[in-house]
Design an enzyme around this catalytic site. Sequence first.
Site, mmCIF file in Angstrom:
data_model
loop_
_atom_site.group_PDB
_atom_site.id
_atom_site.type_symbol
_atom_site.label_atom_id
_atom_site.label_comp_id
_atom_site.label_asym_id
_atom_site.label_seq_id
_atom_site.Cartn_x
_atom_site.Cartn_y
_atom_site.Cartn_z
ATOM 1 N N SER A 28 0.870 -1.086 -0.072
ATOM 2 C CA SER A 28 -0.028 0.101 0.104
ATOM 3 C C SER A 28 1.024 1.247 -0.015
ATOM 4 C CB SER A 28 -0.841 -0.076 1.203
ATOM 5 O OG SER A 28 -1.608 1.274 1.300
ATOM 6 N N TYR A 38 -1.667 0.140 10.539
ATOM 7 C CA TYR A 38 -1.701 -0.508 9.044
ATOM 8 C C TYR A 38 -0.381 0.194 7.881
ATOM 9 C CZ TYR A 38 -3.400 -0.931 4.136
ATOM 10 O OH TYR A 38 -3.615 -0.945 2.835
#
Length: 243
Positions: free
Chosen positions: A144, A165
């Site tokens: 990501s 995250y």
Amino acid sequence: MPPKTALVTGVGREAGLGFAVARELAAQGFHAVLTARRLDAVEPLAALLREEGGQATALRLDLADSDSLRETAGQLADTFGRLDVLVNNASAMPDFRVLNALDADMDDVRTALEVSVLGPWALTQALLPLLKAAPAARIVNVSSRSAQQIATGLDLGAPLRSPAYSMAKYMLNALTGVLARALADTPILVNAVDPGNTATHPERGDAEHDRPAADSARDIVRAATLGPDGPTGRLFSDGRTTT
């Protein structure tokens, strides 16, 4: 000759990136093995691919459960005897609204690391004999651009969005290089792909410029089908190698 086999983790929703990847792999002739923590969530998706003319199997897989990893490896060994592609797509963003690492909940941090780092690491270990049994297997870790908040450094005072995250995806990128080095004497290539902002949550209101899941999936599948001279230990973004 039996078809090549590809396992994709985190395939729990029809709108999700994991399903788009599995669909593209099935369209390219792979037997797609769709996995998720809940079998009842993934079975209809495998059935949908079969209705579309592809070959697909649904399996329950919990990345945090070592027994589940061994069971999955055993099922693949009994059914296929090899694994040509492993796509570590499963992810967790438990701290979507957190903007400061000092506000991070450690349970959320553990969850993010379990799913995005420890899970892919352990799954690769469990499936390694099957990956080595394939002529030239490929491992793709779905990253990501949130990881770039850490990789490129932060301006003083700038928020770190979703720190658990983001840190997990940053560590997944590092794990990609570690695994590539460990497998350097094999035909197995290991790479990471940043799919960019992807429209996978219509129920939450995807942003206007988010990419369709099918477009992001094609970038991941390209990394999963690299030729023998392809790179390893790299991070791809928008179809280009960034590291």
